[in-house]
Design a protein around this motif. Structure first.
Motif, PDB file in Angstrom:
ATOM      1  N   THR A 154       0.809  -1.225   0.000  1.00  0.00           N
ATOM      2  CA  THR A 154       0.000   0.000   0.000  1.00  0.00           C
ATOM      3  C   THR A 154       0.838   1.269   0.000  1.00  0.00           C
ATOM      4  O   THR A 154       0.284   2.373  -0.067  1.00  0.00           O
ATOM      5  CB  THR A 154      -0.907   0.008   1.240  1.00  0.00           C
ATOM      6  OG1 THR A 154      -0.100  -0.136   2.428  1.00  0.00           O
ATOM      7  CG2 THR A 154      -1.914  -1.134   1.178  1.00  0.00           C
ATOM      8  N   THR A 155       2.168   1.155   0.054  1.00  0.00           N
ATOM      9  CA  THR A 155       3.022   2.332   0.138  1.00  0.00           C
ATOM     10  C   THR A 155       3.353   2.884  -1.248  1.00  0.00           C
ATOM     11  O   THR A 155       3.266   2.174  -2.261  1.00  0.00           O
ATOM     12  CB  THR A 155       4.327   1.993   0.871  1.00  0.00           C
ATOM     13  OG1 THR A 155       5.020   0.954   0.142  1.00  0.00           O
ATOM     14  CG2 THR A 155       4.033   1.498   2.281  1.00  0.00           C
ATOM     15  N   ALA A 156       3.746   4.151  -1.265  1.00  0.00           N
ATOM     16  CA  ALA A 156       4.137   4.786  -2.527  1.00  0.00           C
ATOM     17  C   ALA A 156       5.423   4.182  -3.072  1.00  0.00           C
ATOM     18  O   ALA A 156       5.625   4.124  -4.296  1.00  0.00           O
ATOM     19  CB  ALA A 156       4.302   6.294  -2.315  1.00  0.00           C
ATOM     20  N   THR A 157       6.302   3.750  -2.178  1.00  0.00           N
ATOM     21  CA  THR A 157       7.552   3.120  -2.618  1.00  0.00           C
ATOM     22  C   THR A 157       7.287   1.872  -3.445  1.00  0.00           C
ATOM     23  O   THR A 157       7.918   1.644  -4.490  1.00  0.00           O
ATOM     24  CB  THR A 157       8.418   2.758  -1.395  1.00  0.00           C
ATOM     25  OG1 THR A 157       8.662   3.933  -0.627  1.00  0.00           O
ATOM     26  CG2 THR A 157       9.741   2.158  -1.830  1.00  0.00           C
ATOM     27  N   TYR A 158       6.362   1.056  -2.976  1.00  0.00           N
ATOM     28  CA  TYR A 158       5.981  -0.152  -3.707  1.00  0.00           C
ATOM     29  C   TYR A 158       5.442   0.207  -5.088  1.00  0.00           C
ATOM     30  O   TYR A 158       5.797  -0.431  -6.103  1.00  0.00           O
ATOM     31  CB  TYR A 158       4.934  -0.920  -2.898  1.00  0.00           C
ATOM     32  CG  TYR A 158       4.586  -2.291  -3.441  1.00  0.00           C
ATOM     33  CD1 TYR A 158       5.136  -3.433  -2.878  1.00  0.00           C
ATOM     34  CD2 TYR A 158       3.696  -2.448  -4.502  1.00  0.00           C
ATOM     35  CE1 TYR A 158       4.814  -4.698  -3.352  1.00  0.00           C
ATOM     36  CE2 TYR A 158       3.368  -3.712  -4.982  1.00  0.00           C
ATOM     37  CZ  TYR A 158       3.927  -4.822  -4.405  1.00  0.00           C
ATOM     38  OH  TYR A 158       3.600  -6.068  -4.890  1.00  0.00           O
ATOM     39  N   GLN A 208       0.691 -10.338 -10.586  1.00  0.00           N
ATOM     40  CA  GLN A 208       0.548 -10.676  -9.172  1.00  0.00           C
ATOM     41  C   GLN A 208       0.956  -9.506  -8.280  1.00  0.00           C
ATOM     42  O   GLN A 208       0.277  -9.187  -7.297  1.00  0.00           O
ATOM     43  CB  GLN A 208       1.394 -11.902  -8.843  1.00  0.00           C
ATOM     44  CG  GLN A 208       1.247 -12.387  -7.408  1.00  0.00           C
ATOM     45  CD  GLN A 208       2.147 -13.567  -7.104  1.00  0.00           C
ATOM     46  OE1 GLN A 208       3.016 -13.927  -7.900  1.00  0.00           O
ATOM     47  NE2 GLN A 208       1.959 -14.183  -5.954  1.00  0.00           N
ATOM     48  N   ALA A 209       2.064  -8.845  -8.626  1.00  0.00           N
ATOM     49  CA  ALA A 209       2.515  -7.696  -7.838  1.00  0.00           C
ATOM     50  C   ALA A 209       1.514  -6.549  -7.907  1.00  0.00           C
ATOM     51  O   ALA A 209       1.283  -5.846  -6.915  1.00  0.00           O
ATOM     52  CB  ALA A 209       3.887  -7.239  -8.331  1.00  0.00           C
ATOM     53  N   ALA A 210       0.899  -6.339  -9.078  1.00  0.00           N
ATOM     54  CA  ALA A 210      -0.106  -5.285  -9.215  1.00  0.00           C
ATOM     55  C   ALA A 210      -1.360  -5.602  -8.409  1.00  0.00           C
ATOM     56  O   ALA A 210      -1.952  -4.721  -7.771  1.00  0.00           O
ATOM     57  CB  ALA A 210      -0.458  -5.085 -10.684  1.00  0.00           C
ATOM     58  N   ALA A 211      -1.771  -6.867  -8.421  1.00  0.00           N
ATOM     59  CA  ALA A 211      -2.959  -7.256  -7.664  1.00  0.00           C
ATOM     60  C   ALA A 211      -2.749  -7.098  -6.167  1.00  0.00           C
ATOM     61  O   ALA A 211      -3.687  -6.758  -5.427  1.00  0.00           O
ATOM     62  CB  ALA A 211      -3.327  -8.704  -7.988  1.00  0.00           C
ATOM     63  N   MET A 213      -1.213  -4.762  -4.649  1.00  0.00           N
ATOM     64  CA  MET A 213      -1.398  -3.378  -4.215  1.00  0.00           C
ATOM     65  C   MET A 213      -2.767  -2.829  -4.611  1.00  0.00           C
ATOM     66  O   MET A 213      -3.024  -1.637  -4.486  1.00  0.00           O
ATOM     67  CB  MET A 213      -0.283  -2.487  -4.783  1.00  0.00           C
ATOM     68  CG  MET A 213      -0.238  -2.351  -6.283  1.00  0.00           C
ATOM     69  SD  MET A 213       1.128  -1.255  -6.789  1.00  0.00           S
ATOM     70  CE  MET A 213       0.963  -1.339  -8.582  1.00  0.00           C
ATOM     71  N   GLY A 214      -3.656  -3.704  -5.100  1.00  0.00           N
ATOM     72  CA  GLY A 214      -5.026  -3.304  -5.390  1.00  0.00           C
ATOM     73  C   GLY A 214      -5.285  -2.798  -6.788  1.00  0.00           C
ATOM     74  O   GLY A 214      -6.405  -2.372  -7.082  1.00  0.00           O
ATOM     75  N   TRP A 215      -4.309  -2.858  -7.661  1.00  0.00           N
ATOM     76  CA  TRP A 215      -4.483  -2.405  -9.046  1.00  0.00           C
ATOM     77  C   TRP A 215      -5.026  -3.560  -9.886  1.00  0.00           C
ATOM     78  O   TRP A 215      -4.309  -4.197 -10.643  1.00  0.00           O
ATOM     79  CB  TRP A 215      -3.154  -1.907  -9.596  1.00  0.00           C
ATOM     80  CG  TRP A 215      -2.809  -0.524  -9.123  1.00  0.00           C
ATOM     81  CD1 TRP A 215      -3.079   0.028  -7.913  1.00  0.00           C
ATOM     82  CD2 TRP A 215      -2.114   0.478  -9.878  1.00  0.00           C
ATOM     83  NE1 TRP A 215      -2.602   1.310  -7.842  1.00  0.00           N
ATOM     84  CE2 TRP A 215      -2.013   1.619  -9.035  1.00  0.00           C
ATOM     85  CE3 TRP A 215      -1.569   0.530 -11.154  1.00  0.00           C
ATOM     86  CZ2 TRP A 215      -1.378   2.794  -9.446  1.00  0.00           C
ATOM     87  CZ3 TRP A 215      -0.940   1.700 -11.564  1.00  0.00           C
ATOM     88  CH2 TRP A 215      -0.847   2.819 -10.728  1.00  0.00           C
ATOM     89  N   LYS A 216      -6.306  -3.819  -9.750  1.00  0.00           N
ATOM     90  CA  LYS A 216      -6.914  -4.966 -10.409  1.00  0.00           C
ATOM     91  C   LYS A 216      -6.889  -4.845 -11.929  1.00  0.00           C
ATOM     92  O   LYS A 216      -6.668  -5.824 -12.639  1.00  0.00           O
ATOM     93  CB  LYS A 216      -8.357  -5.136  -9.918  1.00  0.00           C
ATOM     94  CG  LYS A 216      -8.495  -5.347  -8.425  1.00  0.00           C
ATOM     95  CD  LYS A 216      -7.840  -6.643  -7.974  1.00  0.00           C
ATOM     96  CE  LYS A 216      -8.060  -6.887  -6.488  1.00  0.00           C
ATOM     97  NZ  LYS A 216      -7.401  -8.117  -6.017  1.00  0.00           N
ATOM     98  N   GLU A 217      -7.148  -3.650 -12.449  1.00  0.00           N
ATOM     99  CA  GLU A 217      -7.186  -3.484 -13.910  1.00  0.00           C
ATOM    100  C   GLU A 217      -5.822  -3.742 -14.532  1.00  0.00           C
ATOM    101  O   GLU A 217      -5.711  -4.424 -15.557  1.00  0.00           O
ATOM    102  CB  GLU A 217      -7.688  -2.080 -14.254  1.00  0.00           C
ATOM    103  CG  GLU A 217      -9.101  -1.794 -13.804  1.00  0.00           C
ATOM    104  CD  GLU A 217     -10.090  -2.758 -14.419  1.00  0.00           C
ATOM    105  OE1 GLU A 217      -9.955  -3.042 -15.627  1.00  0.00           O
ATOM    106  OE2 GLU A 217     -10.988  -3.248 -13.697  1.00  0.00           O
ATOM    107  N   SER A 218      -4.779  -3.202 -13.920  1.00  0.00           N
ATOM    108  CA  SER A 218      -3.429  -3.449 -14.429  1.00  0.00           C
ATOM    109  C   SER A 218      -3.071  -4.924 -14.316  1.00  0.00           C
ATOM    110  O   SER A 218      -2.422  -5.487 -15.208  1.00  0.00           O
ATOM    111  CB  SER A 218      -2.412  -2.606 -13.654  1.00  0.00           C
ATOM    112  OG  SER A 218      -2.681  -1.236 -13.799  1.00  0.00           O
ATOM    113  N   ALA A 219      -3.496  -5.541 -13.223  1.00  0.00           N
ATOM    114  CA  ALA A 219      -3.220  -6.965 -13.038  1.00  0.00           C
ATOM    115  C   ALA A 219      -3.902  -7.807 -14.100  1.00  0.00           C
ATOM    116  O   ALA A 219      -3.299  -8.720 -14.676  1.00  0.00           O
ATOM    117  CB  ALA A 219      -3.660  -7.398 -11.638  1.00  0.00           C
ATOM    118  N   VAL A 220      -5.165  -7.506 -14.376  1.00  0.00           N
ATOM    119  CA  VAL A 220      -5.901  -8.252 -15.398  1.00  0.00           C
ATOM    120  C   VAL A 220      -5.283  -8.025 -16.776  1.00  0.00           C
ATOM    121  O   VAL A 220      -5.202  -8.947 -17.600  1.00  0.00           O
ATOM    122  CB  VAL A 220      -7.392  -7.847 -15.394  1.00  0.00           C
ATOM    123  CG1 VAL A 220      -8.124  -8.466 -16.575  1.00  0.00           C
ATOM    124  CG2 VAL A 220      -8.047  -8.271 -14.089  1.00  0.00           C
TER     125      VAL A 220
END
Length: 381
Positions: A154-158, A208-211, A213-220
């Motif tokens: 959840t951090t900006a660094t991630y 997997q890394a995008a999912a 952090m909650g970025w479902k669209e990028s993950a899909v």
């Protein structure tokens, strides 16, 4: 006259001493330069198999320990008995630090190779096997990002680091996948080989890394990009239309990538939907079938195991990914067979990684051989 003679003698002595010092320093600097040049000419992206394996191990144990300590996960007693033998925080930090050190070292060496031997890097970029391992450093960084003990999703660094590591994967996708449908109908059949699945794994690890952090669209997006091309690649390799039979014998351990891709796909899909559903199970069963098919044919790898080679590290990451999926499957199914399978794959993953580390330390002089198949083919081309 006496004074001038003494001065000239003194000057001769000083000049002789200076000359000796220079003669001692020059061979040392020449030796260091020669050693560095030798390393850079023999080094290639395939050595990132080491960081890929260590990063996979770090993610494996971080995931298991977090699952056992999370109140939302119903951890089995078998898994608890495995985890109780490890000092959780110390084990994760030590393993992650080792993986980070190896990846930083390999990245610096490859950066120097790019600066001083750019023509060899360009030839590697055009090589059907070498270009696929250009995904390995970015996959390794994404694995370390997910397993980092002090960087929360959840951090900006991630977020920033995910962009830094995911964008090169997409750029390489454009290059490789673009060639598949613009270079003629027989191009893919010519260049496809088991290492081509590294591009698929890169997209799935990024998803997997995008999912996380909650970025479902990028993950899909990344998941669909990887899986569509995986289907095309899998059919091509399965029908033996490619040059897989022409793969050098020393590189046969890369056949383990056949079950690495569906294993990582199962993990990525679980991260996207939030549960180990039927699709994740289907991908897990596919990877398990491919794993069984390969280990039942030891003669396929016999010739490649006669002498140590860095290609042996290709065994580790696929088994680690399969062990990760088996742990999630055991938590979902909660049956005796699933727990036995999980413990077997976890033990196998650890033993393979430890054995490869030991072989690497004992055969350090063979890490940069003169007969490396990738370097040999680059010199010929």
């Amino acid at each position: 006259m006496a004074t001038q003679a003494s001065r000239s003698e003194i000057e001769v002595v000083v000049d002789t001493t200076t000359s000796n010092d220079n003669n001692n320093e020059e061979p040392t600097s020449l030796s260091l330069t020669s050693s560095l040049n030798s390393i850079l000419t023999k080094f290639h992206a395939g050595y990132f198999r080491i960081s890929l394996s260590l990063g996979g191990q770090a993610l494996l144990w971080k995931t298991l320990i977090e699952s056992s300590s999370s109140p939302t996960h119903d951890t089995s007693a078998a898994l608890r008995r495995v985890l109780c033998t490890l000092p959780s925080a110390a084990a994760i930090l030590a393993l992650w630090s080792l993986a980070l050190f190896a990846l930083v070292l390999l990245s610096l060496l490859y950066l120097l190779r790019c600066l001083f031997y750019f023509k060899m890097v360009k030839a590697e970029f055009l090589h059907p096997v070498g270009v696929n391992y250009l995904f390995a450093p970015w996959i390794s960084w994404l694995l370390l990002l997910q397993s980092a003990p002090f960087v929360a999703p959840t951090t900006a660094t991630y977020l920033v680091l995910w962009w830094v590591f995911a964008v090169p994967v997409v750029v390489l996708d454009v290059k490789i996948y673009g060639q598949w449908f613009t270079k003629g109908k027989r191009f893919l059949s010519t260049v496809a080989n088991p290492t081509s699945q590294m591009s698929v794994i890169g997209n799935l690890v990024g998803a997997q890394a995008a999912a996380n952090m909650g970025w479902k669209e990028s993950a899909v997006c990344l998941f669909s990009l990887g899986m569509v091309h995986y289907l095309v690649l899998f059919v091509t390799l399965y029908q033996r239309l490619s040059g897989g039979d022409r793969l050098p014998v020393l590189l046969r351990p890369v056949f383990f990538l056949f079950f690495a891709a569906p294993s990582v796909a199962s993990l990525a899909w679980e991260s996207i939907v939030g549960t180990f559903d039927t699709a994740s199970k289907m991908l897990f069963f596919l990877s398990l079938f491919l794993f069984t098919s390969l280990i039942c044919r030891p003669t396929l790898f016999r010739r490649s195991m006669r002498r140590f080679n860095v290609a042996w590290w290709a065994y580790s990451f696929p088994i680690t990914a399969l062990a990760l999926v088996s742990a999630d499957y055991a938590q979902e199914v909660k049956g005796t067979f699933s727990h036995i399978l999980m413990l077997f794959l976890l033990a196998l993953s650890v033993l393979v990684s430890l054995a490869l580390t030991l072989f690497t330390l004992l055969n350090s002089k063979m890490l940069l051989p003169d007969n490396d198949p990738i370097i040999a083919s680059l010199l010929i081309s």
